[in-house]
Design a protein around this motif. Sequence first.
Motif, PDB file in Angstrom:
ATOM      1  N   MET A 196       0.960  -1.175  -0.116  1.00 51.57           N
ATOM      2  CA  MET A 196      -0.067  -0.004  -0.031  1.00 51.57           C
ATOM      3  C   MET A 196       0.879   1.137   0.030  1.00 51.57           C
ATOM      4  SD  MET A 196      -3.299   0.302   0.066  1.00 51.57           S
ATOM      5  CE  MET A 196      -4.026   1.792  -0.350  1.00 51.57           C
ATOM      6  N   PRO A 197       0.502   2.046  -0.742  1.00 55.88           N
ATOM      7  CA  PRO A 197       1.358   3.407  -0.898  1.00 55.88           C
ATOM      8  C   PRO A 197       1.057   4.499   0.103  1.00 55.88           C
ATOM      9  CG  PRO A 197      -0.264   3.410  -2.746  1.00 55.88           C
ATOM     10  CD  PRO A 197      -0.315   2.133  -2.007  1.00 55.88           C
ATOM     11  N   TYR A 198       2.051   5.177   0.751  1.00 58.15           N
ATOM     12  CA  TYR A 198       1.746   6.024   1.726  1.00 58.15           C
ATOM     13  C   TYR A 198       2.763   7.346   1.418  1.00 58.15           C
ATOM     14  CZ  TYR A 198      -0.773   3.325   4.887  1.00 58.15           C
ATOM     15  OH  TYR A 198      -1.799   2.584   5.670  1.00 58.15           O
ATOM     16  N   LEU A 199       2.067   8.493   1.967  1.00 55.05           N
ATOM     17  CA  LEU A 199       2.876   9.737   1.656  1.00 55.05           C
ATOM     18  C   LEU A 199       2.806  10.408   3.051  1.00 55.05           C
ATOM     19  CD1 LEU A 199       4.116  11.670  -0.838  1.00 55.05           C
ATOM     20  CD2 LEU A 199       1.937  12.663  -0.416  1.00 55.05           C
ATOM     21  N   ARG A 200       4.113  10.967   3.474  1.00 54.06           N
ATOM     22  CA  ARG A 200       4.134  11.778   4.766  1.00 54.06           C
ATOM     23  C   ARG A 200       4.366  13.372   4.262  1.00 54.06           C
ATOM     24  NH1 ARG A 200       8.519  11.501   9.406  1.00 54.06           N
ATOM     25  NH2 ARG A 200       7.793  12.840  11.015  1.00 54.06           N
TER      26      ARG A 200
END
Length: 176
Positions: A77-81
Amino acid sequence: MSQTLSCSAVLDNPRMFDVFAFARKQQQASGEVLVQNLSRILNEVTPDKLAQHPALRWNVTGAIRQELVAGGKSVAMPYLRLTLEGALWLECQRCLEPYQEPLTIDIWYRIVQNSAQADAAPANDERADVIVGSRQFDLIDLIDEELLLSLPLVPKHSVCPFTHESIVGYGVETSN
Ligand SMILES: [Zn+2]
């Protein structure tokens, strides 16, 4: 032209980039944005102080997390901070003088493919907010929205410098 995992990498166009690829490659980028380029925030800040706003510095990091889905399978699953630190000039609702409100953003987003997936995502996930990703993702628009959400409901000085005992209530002004 190869994108490396440099901390100082700058997105060619933070208003249009492939956020899925950014997460998959676990890239990191930083940059600055002016309040003048944030259409929602522009309506909230004190107009007189517009020119005195320093650029807001942002940083984004992509990540992939393995998650279990129905059927016991694991998906990447792609995440972005997103992190941002800065301050905005707002009008104090108690004394009506402008003041600087410090703002800090540090949020993880879970990037889904479409709004149907966003609706299906568990609500009140404390680990991450959900955003719909895009191959033409607009980070500046996300920053604009996130800053708006982080503004105080009633902007005011912690201690007003010019408040007089005689001033009671909001918006009291004299015309002379
Ligand atoms: Zn005040």
